[in-house]
Each structure stands twice: as C-alpha cells, then as structure tokens.
Design a protein around this motif. Sequence first.
Motif, short mmCIF file in Angstrom:
data_model
loop_
_atom_site.label_atom_id
_atom_site.label_comp_id
_atom_site.label_asym_id
_atom_site.label_seq_id
_atom_site.Cartn_x
_atom_site.Cartn_y
_atom_site.Cartn_z
N LYS A 20 0.84 -1.20 0.00
CA LYS A 20 0.00 0.00 0.00
C LYS A 20 0.88 1.25 0.00
CE LYS A 20 -3.78 -2.15 2.61
NZ LYS A 20 -4.60 -2.06 3.83
N TYR A 21 0.42 2.25 -0.73
CA TYR A 21 1.22 3.49 -0.81
C TYR A 21 0.32 4.70 -0.98
CZ TYR A 21 0.33 4.18 -5.79
OH TYR A 21 -0.29 4.44 -6.98
N ILE A 22 0.90 5.86 -0.67
CA ILE A 22 0.27 7.16 -0.94
C ILE A 22 1.29 8.00 -1.68
CG2 ILE A 22 -0.60 9.31 0.07
CD1 ILE A 22 -1.70 7.64 2.39
N ASP A 23 0.91 8.50 -2.85
CA ASP A 23 1.79 9.38 -3.63
C ASP A 23 1.52 10.81 -3.18
OD1 ASP A 23 3.19 10.88 -5.46
OD2 ASP A 23 2.55 9.73 -7.21
N VAL A 24 2.35 11.29 -2.26
CA VAL A 24 2.15 12.63 -1.69
C VAL A 24 2.30 13.70 -2.76
CG1 VAL A 24 2.92 14.24 0.10
CG2 VAL A 24 3.00 11.78 0.54
N GLN A 25 3.22 13.48 -3.69
CA GLN A 25 3.43 14.45 -4.77
C GLN A 25 2.17 14.63 -5.61
OE1 GLN A 25 5.95 13.31 -8.12
NE2 GLN A 25 6.93 15.33 -8.07
N LYS A 26 1.52 13.53 -5.93
CA LYS A 26 0.30 13.58 -6.76
C LYS A 26 -0.80 14.35 -6.04
CE LYS A 26 -2.96 10.59 -9.22
NZ LYS A 26 -3.31 9.19 -9.57
N HIS A 27 -0.99 14.07 -4.75
CA HIS A 27 -2.05 14.76 -4.00
C HIS A 27 -1.73 16.25 -3.84
CE1 HIS A 27 -4.55 11.33 -2.98
NE2 HIS A 27 -3.46 10.63 -2.72
N THR A 28 -0.46 16.56 -3.67
CA THR A 28 -0.07 17.97 -3.54
C THR A 28 -0.27 18.70 -4.87
OG1 THR A 28 1.62 17.28 -1.94
CG2 THR A 28 1.76 19.53 -2.77
N SER A 29 0.05 18.04 -5.96
CA SER A 29 -0.14 18.64 -7.28
C SER A 29 -1.61 18.93 -7.54
CB SER A 29 0.40 17.69 -8.37
OG SER A 29 1.80 17.51 -8.23
N LYS A 30 -2.48 18.04 -7.10
CA LYS A 30 -3.92 18.26 -7.25
C LYS A 30 -4.37 19.46 -6.42
CE LYS A 30 -5.61 13.60 -8.36
NZ LYS A 30 -6.47 12.48 -7.90
N LEU A 31 -3.83 19.54 -5.21
CA LEU A 31 -4.20 20.64 -4.32
C LEU A 31 -3.90 22.00 -4.95
CD1 LEU A 31 -5.11 21.56 -1.43
CD2 LEU A 31 -2.70 21.48 -0.79
N PHE A 32 -2.76 22.09 -5.63
CA PHE A 32 -2.35 23.35 -6.24
C PHE A 32 -2.75 23.46 -7.71
CE2 PHE A 32 0.67 23.25 -2.62
CZ PHE A 32 0.35 24.49 -2.06
N HIS A 33 -3.60 22.53 -8.15
CA HIS A 33 -4.13 22.56 -9.52
C HIS A 33 -3.01 22.63 -10.57
CE1 HIS A 33 -8.05 23.12 -7.68
NE2 HIS A 33 -7.58 24.16 -7.02
N ILE A 34 -2.00 21.80 -10.35
CA ILE A 34 -0.91 21.74 -11.32
C ILE A 34 -1.42 21.11 -12.60
CG2 ILE A 34 1.40 20.81 -11.76
CD1 ILE A 34 1.26 22.94 -9.53
N GLN A 35 -0.99 21.64 -13.72
CA GLN A 35 -1.43 21.16 -15.03
C GLN A 35 -1.27 19.66 -15.16
OE1 GLN A 35 0.53 23.16 -18.26
NE2 GLN A 35 -0.28 21.80 -19.82
N LYS A 36 -2.28 19.02 -15.74
CA LYS A 36 -2.26 17.56 -15.91
C LYS A 36 -1.02 17.14 -16.69
CE LYS A 36 -5.18 13.67 -17.26
NZ LYS A 36 -6.48 13.25 -17.85
N GLY A 37 -0.36 16.09 -16.21
CA GLY A 37 0.86 15.62 -16.87
C GLY A 37 2.11 16.18 -16.24
N LYS A 38 1.95 17.16 -15.34
CA LYS A 38 3.10 17.74 -14.64
C LYS A 38 2.95 17.52 -13.14
CE LYS A 38 4.06 21.33 -18.08
NZ LYS A 38 4.29 22.79 -18.31
N GLN A 39 4.07 17.55 -12.43
CA GLN A 39 4.05 17.33 -10.99
C GLN A 39 4.84 18.44 -10.30
OE1 GLN A 39 2.25 15.12 -9.56
NE2 GLN A 39 1.90 13.50 -11.06
#
Length: 252
Positions: free
Chosen positions: A136-155
């Motif tokens: 089991k894992y959590i991708d913290v980078q992915k969730h943070t990118s969503k929080l800041f509305h980073i463009q899809k395909g970028k992190q």
Amino acid sequence: MNYIVCDLEFNQKYIPSNTTDKNNNESIDSTMKQLPFEIIQIGAVKINENLEITSNFNELIRPIVYTDINPYVENITKINKDMLSSCETFSNVYKRFLNFLGDDEAVLCVWGKSDIKEFLRNIKFNNLSTSLFPSKYIDVQKHTSKLFHIQKGKQIGLKTAVEMLNIDFENKFHNAFYDALYTYKVFKKIYNPSIIPKIYNDNNRTHKPKVKIDTDALFKQFSKMYDKEITAEEKSMIKTAYNMGRTGQFVK
C-alpha cells in the motif's frame, strides 16, 4: 497501522563520452537494464495515525554495482565514494529497514511512485524477497499537485511544495532523510480523510502465478448457498464484484 514516509538517493553508471569499447558497452547496457539506479541512501520517518513521528531511519549504502559515484549524483547529493566505503551493502540495510517497518501493516508515503519502482528493482537485483515490502502506498506528490491545480501531466517539486505551504527548511534537499522529513511535513499539511492508500502493482514484485477462475463452479456454489438458480443478471454481478475485488481498490 503506520505510515512510512520514505525517500531514496541513487547512484548510476557514469559513462565518459570517450568510451569506445563495444564489448564493455554491451555489458554496461545489460546491467543498466536490470539496475539503472543503485540505492545509496534510504531515509524514512515512521508516523502513526495521528501523523506524529514515532521513529526514523537513515542509512547510507555502499554500492556493489556502480562503485564509482557518478559526478552528477555526487554534485547534487554531496555523497562521495569515501563516505560509502565503510557502509554496509543494500542487502543488510534492507533487512534493517524491514525491521524498522514493524509488525503492523505499513503504508509507504513517497514523493512520486518512481522511488517504489526502483526500491523493488534493487530488492530483486539483490535476490531478496519483496513479500514483506509494503504493497500500500500514498503518492504525496500527486495529492499535492492536485491541491495546487498543477497542469495535468506535470508534478510539483518537493522544494516548491515546501515553499508554497510555508514550511520552514534549514537542511538541504536531495538528502534522502531530509527529503523524507519534508515529504512528511507536506503530507501533514495537506492530509484529509479522502487521501487513502492505493495498491502498488509492479512487474518487479514477486507475484503469485495467475489463476483462472472457474466461473461455472463459482455460480454453482452461489446457487447452492442460496438454494436457487442464479440468473444471468446475478451472474454478471458476481463476475463484476470478483473483478473489482482483484484490483484491490476496496482494501482498507
């Protein structure tokens, strides 16, 4: 349950631009396909369900494949060959890391899934078992990118996230332990109950052989259990539930 916030530093083969030995290059290519990145540092913090740090892990690792530190790696990590010469190899450090995980089921929290991929690759290359490595894992980078509305395909980068969340930082980045600590601080800032672990599937993990489900026997068992004929609609629901269960998406 414990969360293990983990980060890695890697070494990789340094191939001078003037290398012309074809046979040597073929050997290099073969090894690089199996192990493109060799772990030279594991850093982690263990946190409980209240997101409090309970222990930490920080070890340098002596490489056995790429024994010369790539100049680029040395420049960004400040890890040199002398620092690693008296360290233990991956096999021994990995065993201690497993002890660090503890008996409770652990969820790995990482800044991007690539660390999990390379961790598993290193385990397999050293002929060690992946059975005790967290699934089991959590991708913290992915969730943070969503929080800041980073463009899809970028992190978003870790340092950028730390700065945007107004997290104080005194130590340098590109150190596995400090990056794990910063990842933890970001995770603590952005955490909400909707962030749930996923199951990591990778060809580098030792899988059980695939088995084919005997649907006829399955339907007969349901028919026997409920003492009735199973309709076509019910059969479809049973098959759908089975396939959804195989993905692990509902595993707590």
